[in-house]
Write a protein that holds these residues in place. Structure first.
Motif, PDB file in Angstrom:
ATOM      1  N   ALA A   1      38.993  43.679  54.487  1.00 20.12           N
ATOM      2  CA  ALA A   1      39.427  42.277  54.400  1.00 20.12           C
ATOM      3  C   ALA A   1      38.862  41.618  53.150  1.00 20.12           C
ATOM      4  CB  ALA A   1      39.004  41.518  55.650  1.00 20.12           C
ATOM      5  N   ARG A   2      37.627  41.948  52.798  1.00 18.29           N
ATOM      6  CA  ARG A   2      37.022  41.355  51.596  1.00 18.29           C
ATOM      7  C   ARG A   2      37.769  41.825  50.341  1.00 18.29           C
ATOM      8  NH1 ARG A   2      31.985  42.808  48.867  1.00 18.29           N
ATOM      9  NH2 ARG A   2      31.438  44.117  50.629  1.00 18.29           N
ATOM     10  N   VAL A   3      38.072  43.104  50.279  1.00 15.39           N
ATOM     11  CA  VAL A   3      38.797  43.646  49.119  1.00 15.39           C
ATOM     12  C   VAL A   3      40.183  43.021  49.013  1.00 15.39           C
ATOM     13  CG1 VAL A   3      39.961  45.724  48.272  1.00 15.39           C
ATOM     14  CG2 VAL A   3      37.561  45.827  48.937  1.00 15.39           C
ATOM     15  N   TYR A   4      40.886  42.955  50.136  1.00 14.70           N
ATOM     16  CA  TYR A   4      42.250  42.412  50.161  1.00 14.70           C
ATOM     17  C   TYR A   4      42.241  40.951  49.689  1.00 14.70           C
ATOM     18  CZ  TYR A   4      47.061  42.097  52.066  1.00 14.70           C
ATOM     19  OH  TYR A   4      48.420  41.963  52.240  1.00 14.70           O
ATOM     20  N   ALA A   5      41.318  40.148  50.227  1.00 12.79           N
ATOM     21  CA  ALA A   5      41.248  38.732  49.848  1.00 12.79           C
ATOM     22  C   ALA A   5      40.857  38.577  48.377  1.00 12.79           C
ATOM     23  CB  ALA A   5      40.244  38.007  50.742  1.00 12.79           C
TER      24      ALA A   5
ATOM     25  N   ASN B   1      43.847  39.112  46.157  1.00 13.24           N
ATOM     26  CA  ASN B   1      44.739  37.947  46.173  1.00 13.24           C
ATOM     27  C   ASN B   1      44.213  36.831  45.277  1.00 13.24           C
ATOM     28  OD1 ASN B   1      46.359  39.303  47.975  1.00 13.24           O
ATOM     29  ND2 ASN B   1      45.681  38.169  49.774  1.00 13.24           N
ATOM     30  N   LEU B   2      42.929  36.553  45.370  1.00  9.96           N
ATOM     31  CA  LEU B   2      42.337  35.490  44.557  1.00  9.96           C
ATOM     32  C   LEU B   2      42.382  35.839  43.070  1.00  9.96           C
ATOM     33  CD1 LEU B   2      39.260  34.630  46.808  1.00  9.96           C
ATOM     34  CD2 LEU B   2      41.261  33.167  46.382  1.00  9.96           C
ATOM     35  N   ALA B   3      42.137  37.095  42.740  1.00 13.29           N
ATOM     36  CA  ALA B   3      42.172  37.513  41.337  1.00 13.29           C
ATOM     37  C   ALA B   3      43.578  37.385  40.756  1.00 13.29           C
ATOM     38  CB  ALA B   3      41.664  38.944  41.205  1.00 13.29           C
ATOM     39  N   VAL B   4      44.583  37.720  41.538  1.00 10.30           N
ATOM     40  CA  VAL B   4      45.966  37.607  41.063  1.00 10.30           C
ATOM     41  C   VAL B   4      46.326  36.143  40.819  1.00 10.30           C
ATOM     42  CG1 VAL B   4      48.401  37.982  41.626  1.00 10.30           C
ATOM     43  CG2 VAL B   4      46.721  39.742  42.163  1.00 10.30           C
TER      44      VAL B   4
ATOM     45  N   ASN C   1      45.872  31.814  34.226  1.00  9.38           N
ATOM     46  CA  ASN C   1      45.304  31.701  32.870  1.00  9.38           C
ATOM     47  C   ASN C   1      45.141  33.014  32.115  1.00  9.38           C
ATOM     48  OD1 ASN C   1      42.796  32.909  33.793  1.00  9.38           O
ATOM     49  ND2 ASN C   1      42.324  30.930  34.733  1.00  9.38           N
ATOM     50  N   GLN C   2      45.431  34.160  32.726  1.00 11.86           N
ATOM     51  CA  GLN C   2      45.339  35.454  32.043  1.00 11.86           C
ATOM     52  C   GLN C   2      43.998  35.657  31.334  1.00 11.86           C
ATOM     53  OE1 GLN C   2      48.514  33.606  30.482  1.00 11.86           O
ATOM     54  NE2 GLN C   2      48.786  33.627  32.691  1.00 11.86           N
ATOM     55  N   SER C   3      42.933  35.213  31.950  1.00  9.98           N
ATOM     56  CA  SER C   3      41.612  35.338  31.339  1.00  9.98           C
ATOM     57  C   SER C   3      41.205  36.806  31.240  1.00  9.98           C
ATOM     58  CB  SER C   3      40.572  34.592  32.178  1.00  9.98           C
ATOM     59  OG  SER C   3      39.269  34.910  31.756  1.00  9.98           O
ATOM     60  N   PRO C   4      40.687  37.227  30.071  1.00  8.39           N
ATOM     61  CA  PRO C   4      40.208  38.618  29.935  1.00  8.39           C
ATOM     62  C   PRO C   4      39.115  38.964  30.936  1.00  8.39           C
ATOM     63  CG  PRO C   4      40.399  37.568  27.781  1.00  8.39           C
ATOM     64  CD  PRO C   4      40.600  36.482  28.800  1.00  8.39           C
ATOM     65  N   ALA C   5      38.359  37.963  31.379  1.00  9.82           N
ATOM     66  CA  ALA C   5      37.282  38.223  32.338  1.00  9.82           C
ATOM     67  C   ALA C   5      37.826  38.769  33.654  1.00  9.82           C
ATOM     68  CB  ALA C   5      36.494  36.938  32.597  1.00  9.82           C
ATOM     69  N   LEU C   6      39.085  38.444  33.981  1.00 15.46           N
ATOM     70  CA  LEU C   6      39.660  38.913  35.234  1.00 15.46           C
ATOM     71  C   LEU C   6      39.912  40.417  35.235  1.00 15.46           C
ATOM     72  CD1 LEU C   6      42.085  35.946  35.841  1.00 15.46           C
ATOM     73  CD2 LEU C   6      40.154  36.576  37.283  1.00 15.46           C
ATOM     74  N   VAL C   7      40.007  41.011  34.053  1.00 14.60           N
ATOM     75  CA  VAL C   7      40.141  42.469  33.979  1.00 14.60           C
ATOM     76  C   VAL C   7      38.917  43.118  34.623  1.00 14.60           C
ATOM     77  CG1 VAL C   7      40.271  44.463  32.439  1.00 14.60           C
ATOM     78  CG2 VAL C   7      41.614  42.413  31.950  1.00 14.60           C
ATOM     79  N   GLY C   8      37.740  42.598  34.302  1.00 12.55           N
ATOM     80  CA  GLY C   8      36.519  43.103  34.909  1.00 12.55           C
ATOM     81  C   GLY C   8      36.489  42.897  36.413  1.00 12.55           C
ATOM     82  N   GLU C   9      37.063  41.785  36.888  1.00 14.83           N
ATOM     83  CA  GLU C   9      37.114  41.530  38.328  1.00 14.83           C
ATOM     84  C   GLU C   9      38.005  42.548  39.034  1.00 14.83           C
ATOM     85  OE1 GLU C   9      36.709  39.463  42.103  1.00 14.83           O
ATOM     86  OE2 GLU C   9      35.484  40.009  40.377  1.00 14.83           O
ATOM     87  N   PHE C  10      39.162  42.840  38.465  1.00 17.92           N
ATOM     88  CA  PHE C  10      40.029  43.859  39.058  1.00 17.92           C
ATOM     89  C   PHE C  10      39.339  45.224  39.052  1.00 17.92           C
ATOM     90  CE2 PHE C  10      43.709  40.968  38.049  1.00 17.92           C
ATOM     91  CZ  PHE C  10      44.183  40.860  39.346  1.00 17.92           C
ATOM     92  N   GLU C  11      38.628  45.527  37.988  1.00 17.10           N
ATOM     93  CA  GLU C  11      37.903  46.801  37.932  1.00 17.10           C
ATOM     94  C   GLU C  11      36.835  46.872  39.023  1.00 17.10           C
ATOM     95  OE1 GLU C  11      36.413  46.899  33.969  1.00 17.10           O
ATOM     96  OE2 GLU C  11      38.131  48.046  33.203  1.00 17.10           O
TER      97      GLU C  11
ATOM     98  N   ALA D   1      44.849  47.107  43.142  1.00 19.41           N
ATOM     99  CA  ALA D   1      44.027  46.485  42.096  1.00 19.41           C
ATOM    100  C   ALA D   1      44.438  46.995  40.717  1.00 19.41           C
ATOM    101  CB  ALA D   1      42.552  46.772  42.355  1.00 19.41           C
ATOM    102  N   LEU D   2      44.653  48.304  40.583  1.00 19.19           N
ATOM    103  CA  LEU D   2      45.100  48.858  39.302  1.00 19.19           C
ATOM    104  C   LEU D   2      46.511  48.385  38.961  1.00 19.19           C
ATOM    105  CD1 LEU D   2      43.826  52.560  39.413  1.00 19.19           C
ATOM    106  CD2 LEU D   2      42.962  50.692  38.005  1.00 19.19           C
ATOM    107  N   LEU D   3      47.348  48.289  39.974  1.00 20.11           N
ATOM    108  CA  LEU D   3      48.730  47.867  39.745  1.00 20.11           C
ATOM    109  C   LEU D   3      48.789  46.478  39.117  1.00 20.11           C
ATOM    110  CD1 LEU D   3      51.806  48.148  40.133  1.00 20.11           C
ATOM    111  CD2 LEU D   3      51.502  47.231  42.438  1.00 20.11           C
ATOM    112  N   HIS D   4      47.950  45.567  39.593  1.00 21.98           N
ATOM    113  CA  HIS D   4      48.011  44.197  39.086  1.00 21.98           C
ATOM    114  C   HIS D   4      47.553  44.092  37.632  1.00 21.98           C
ATOM    115  CE1 HIS D   4      49.476  42.201  42.593  1.00 21.98           C
ATOM    116  NE2 HIS D   4      48.510  42.659  43.358  1.00 21.98           N
ATOM    117  N   LEU D   5      46.842  45.089  37.143  1.00 20.35           N
ATOM    118  CA  LEU D   5      46.466  45.090  35.728  1.00 20.35           C
ATOM    119  C   LEU D   5      47.641  45.440  34.821  1.00 20.35           C
ATOM    120  CD1 LEU D   5      42.969  46.773  36.025  1.00 20.35           C
ATOM    121  CD2 LEU D   5      43.414  44.491  35.115  1.00 20.35           C
ATOM    122  N   THR D   6      48.721  45.919  35.423  1.00 20.11           N
ATOM    123  CA  THR D   6      49.912  46.260  34.630  1.00 20.11           C
ATOM    124  C   THR D   6      51.135  45.433  35.025  1.00 20.11           C
ATOM    125  OG1 THR D   6      50.543  48.018  36.191  1.00 20.11           O
ATOM    126  CG2 THR D   6      49.131  48.642  34.348  1.00 20.11           C
TER     127      THR D   6
END
Length: 867
Positions: free
Chosen positions: A508-512, A515-518, A524-534, A552-557
């Motif tokens: 549940a924590r990963v899923y939520a 969602n928040l990262a997306v 804002n397409q912040s580069p910092a969010l790449v690290g969050e998805f990783e 998580a990997l899918l949303h990076l593309t």
């Protein structure tokens, strides 16, 4: 009279010198270059793939090791069956992983290590038309890394058994048709060769050819049957040969016929007590062939022919005996036991072994096979307790969801929900309800998805808060993420996190968190969010949450085409695709391929874009990647001036319409607007874009607002803007076409640059637009710009280099064709790099590849070919 024992060998090797030479050449290149190769050998059933491979292997030098594995002919095959055969020979780590039920990617990694230690090596994987999903996943991984190992891998399959949706056909489509991967197709024998074989037997050669169509197996069986009349079917021919055996020999063959693949000697003794004395007779007659641990039919067609001839009561008895014997063995395979249990009519055993086989298949990522085993158990377990049946339906729904079988998933999920209602199990009802909502979301049934999600929460909120409620909150948040309602998405994600943190529930924590990262990335397409998805990916992977790790990997593309931010996406595409393949996540693999198709279209690589789009369309799973693929296919056709652009665009529109989601609506609106513009139907563009424009404004999606606003402006409609839009669109709307084009070129989007220039009235801008369209092969757009220039009084317009014709002849990529045309103009590599916003080193590599493909040594010779 000719020697019948060598007849099959001779028949299968007639007219095969070219194919043998191709296999030998493949092995020689492996040993000389040190890089692996993968060869697929196909043909109709009975055409002789196995004999060809055996002949090739027999002629290899003594230093070459050959490992053989074959897929099962079971209704639901064992996961990794051919590689389990290989592991039995190699032993060591590979056998340990096979015994312990390792994941396909773990097994593939160990296999690669083992292959490197054993080179030079030949690995043969036979009967891939029966392959399970885990086997195909291992083969995909091996194919993508084949050049890193000094091995020749040969896969055989019957192409007459592959329908359009067959998983093997999908896998073959994923692989490149050149380079280290090649294909050989075996044709039936010619009439001349059939006559050559028939001559010693006094059989009418013309009739034999007409009856068998030159199929080597059928020809062999007819001639070995010992009669001058030609049997009407393969079964008749096989039974005629078996009729020549003794009574004991026939009994042994009949017992062996119920065992797919190799029948072990110890098992045959149980099935046919005292019959082992007839083994040599059956081998000498060519009915059976010897293997290390048992015997097998020379061809599956022969086994099926004998099996079909057995009386029903005899088959039931044989299968029951086989099941009992295999169950008593120290190690048993539940898939094999389920096969015999079903044939024996033992419903209780089917239930037990199918459930066990499904669990093993799921653990290996073979979700299609898991779903099939569960369905068999459900059909045979009508009298099982409702609680057990509901659990099986729930498991089947999830397995079908993971492999994209949404109709079957919905059927199973509805059945599970009905059973939980009958049991009045409120917690399981809520869980089943949000799972149903997830399925509705994927297939585009938005209102039902929302209603089911809210009903699940109403049910679960009446109970003590548990993981089910947290996941139900996540599911509702996901619905709002997809509709880009940021406030609601965050609200429900934070509610899920509160429960997840309290319970320590990682999923549940990963899923939520995803969602928040997306939501933040879309804002804002912040580069910092790449690290969050990783970070989320690593956490999900660490806890075995493959579905969420893949997401998580899918949303990076996935969102990159909207923002044209391909630099980030390019870094994660290969790893995301590999992860999807390795974990058997067919749904995420489709999303990855659809993203890449859109990316390649945007970058002007239209051949590759079309190839990838067709892969997605060929295997229908979720509507979302299918929409993108249909858009790519239709729009590339429109841009090239090819026929039939509207059928895929119309289908995409129909799939997108039920959901108020920009990820579905934006590609369709963009493509239809452009197709209308290319046809000179500008008046229809406003209607084609208005609904998407309004959604984008409500969701404050600046890139979609800018895109739709530009299309409305190009159509002559009133310019409508709300808030800020990205610079490339803003510059064009401000009449700064050249600056807009420069922005697009920096993003790698040549076609969009030409479109921005097309909005100008300046002659130089229009000439550059024309030149770019001509380089891309965009004939309709080039024609539009040519007409505008002529209306302005411009004459002597360039026809453009015939790069498309040259590309078709020399197999150049879209980018190579573009660079070749510039070479022909006399530009240096540095000038080309500056114009295309590439590095000079990258252009150097492209030019070297172009010279090699054209078979020339100098730039001047290449330019001469263009001229």
């Amino acid at each position: 009279m000719a020697d019948r024992s060598t007849l099959a060998h001779e028949a299968n090797l007639l007219e095969r010198s070219r194919e043998l030479a191709a296999l030998r050449s493949g092995f020689e290149s492996v040993t000389s270059e040190g890089r692996g190769r993968l060869v697929f050998v196909s043909g109709e059933a009975g055409v002789g793939q196995t004999v060809l491979i055996r002949r090739f292997a027999a002629a290899l030098p003594a230093s070459a090791e050959v490992l053989l594995g074959a897929c099962d002919a079971l209704a639901t095959p064992r996961p990794l069956a051919p590689f389990l055969d290989v592991a039995e020979v190699t032993g060591g780590e590979l056998k340990t992983l096979a015994t312990e039920g390792a994941k396909p990617y773990e097994f593939a990694a160990a296999l690669m290590r083992d292959l490197r230690e054993r080179a030079p090596l030949v690995v043969v994987v036979e009967d891939l038309h029966w392959a399970d999903a885990a086997t195909l996943d291992v083969l995909r991984i091996l194919a993508r890394r084949i050049e890193s190992v000094r091995v020749l891998v040969v896969g055989t399959f019957r192409d007459d058994e592959l329908d359009r949706k067959h998983p093997l056909r999908t896998m073959l489509g994923d692989l490149p048709a050149a380079g280290a991967i090649s294909r050989i197709r075996l044709a039936p024998l010619s009439e001349h060769s059939v006559a050559h074989l028939a001559e010693p037997f006094g059989v009418d050669a013309a009739q034999l050819y007409r009856q068998t169509s030159g199929n080597p197996f059928f020809v062999t069986e007819v001639l070995a049957g010992g009669t001058q009349a030609v049997p009407a079917t393969v079964q008749d021919a096989v039974l005629a040969r078996i009729a020549r055996l003794s009574s004991a020999g026939r009994s042994l063959v009949e017992a062996a016929s119920i065992i797919p693949a190799t029948a072990e000697f110890w098992l045959l003794e149980r099935l046919c007590p005292g019959g082992m004395g007839s083994v040599e007779e059956c081998l000498a007659a060519g009915v059976l062939t010897a293997h290390a641990e048992g015997v097998a039919f020379r061809h599956e067609l022969a086994r099926l022919a004998v099996d079909a001839s057995l009386p029903a009561n005899q088959k039931v008895t044989l299968h029951a005996t086989a099941m009992s014997a295999l169950a008593a063995a120290p190690e048993h395979d539940p898939a094999r036991l389920a096969h015999h249990a079903e044939a024996a009519g033992d419903a209780r055993a089917v239930l037990v072994y199918s459930a066990e086989a499904a669990a093993r298949a799921s653990s290996l990522g073979a979700h299609r096979e898991a779903a099939a085993h569960l369905l068999r158990a459900i059909r045979k377990g009508k009298h099982m307790p409702d609680e057990m049946l509901a659990s099986m339906q729930q498991r089947r729904a999830h397995a079908c969801y993971l492999c994209g079988q949404f109709d079957e998933a919905l059927e199973a999920q509805h059945a599970a929900l009905d059973l939980y209602r009958k049991l009045d199990d409120r917690r399981r009802m809520g869980e089943s309800m949000w799972s149903l909502s997830r399925l509705f979301r994927y297939v585009g049934r938005g209102p039902e998805a929302l209603e089911s999600a809210q009903e699940a929460i109403r049910i679960l909120e009446q109970l003590p808060a548990g993981p089910e409620l947290a996941l139900a909150y996540c599911n509702l948040s996901h619905l709002y993420v997809n509709s880009e309602d940021a406030d609601e998405a965050k609200l429900w994600a934070h509610r899920a996190l509160a429960i997840a943190e309290k319970l320590g529930h990682v999923e549940a924590r990963v899923y939520a968190d995803i969602n928040l990262a997306v939501v933040e990335y879309l804002a804002n397409q912040s580069p910092a969010l790449v690290g969050e998805f990783e970070r989320i990916f690593r956490l999900a992977k660490e806890h075995g949450l493959d579905e969420h790790a893949g997401r998580a990997l899918l949303h990076l593309t996935w969102w990159s085409p909207r923002f044209k931010s391909y630099d980030v996406a390019d870094r994660y595409y290969d790893s995301g695709l590999d992860f999807s393949i390795e974990r058997g996540l067919d749904l995420w693999r489709h999303y990855m391929l659809a993203y890449r198709a859109r990316c390649e279209m945007d970058r002007g690589r239209w051949d590759e874009a079309t190839r990838l789009a067709e892969l997605v369309i060929r295997d229908p799973l979720s509507p979302v990647p299918r929409i993108v693929a249909l858009v790519v296919l239709g729009l590339v056709r429109a841009r090239r001036g090819d026929p039939e652009c509207w059928p895929p665009l119309d289908e995409a529109a129909a799939l997108a319409e039920p959901m108020i989601e920009l990820q579905r609506r934006e590609p369709v609106a963009m493509a239809r607007a452009e197709a209308l513009w290319l046809e000179g139907r500008e008046a229809a563009i406003e209607a084609a874009t208005s609904a998407t424009y309004e959604i984008a404004v409500r969701r404050n999606s600046s890139w979609v607002i800018g895109e739709m606003a530009c299309w409305r402006a190009r159509s002559g409609a009133q310019k409508l803007l709300t808030g800020q839009v990205p610079q490339p669109y803003a510059l064009e709307l401000q009449g700064k076409a050249r600056q807009a084009a420069e922005q697009w070129l920096r993003l790698g989007c040549t076609y969009e640059a030409a479109m921005s220039l097309a909005s100008s009235v300046d002659e130089d801008d229009l000439r550059e637009s024309l030149r770019q369209f001509q380089l891309l092969g965009a004939r309709p757009a080039a024609a539009i710009i040519s007409r505008r220039l002529r209306r302005q009084g411009v004459r002597s317009l360039p026809r453009g280099p015939r790069a498309t014709t040259l590309r078709n002849r020399s197999n150049l990529t879209e980018r190579e064709s573009q660079i070749l045309a510039m070479v022909a103009e006399g530009l240096t590599n540095g000038e080309i790099a500056e114009r295309l916003f590439l590095s000079t080193k990258t252009v150097d590599h492209h030019v070297s590849a172009i010279l090699a493909k054209l078979g020339v040594k100098t730039r001047g010779q290449a330019a001469a070919q263009v001229r």
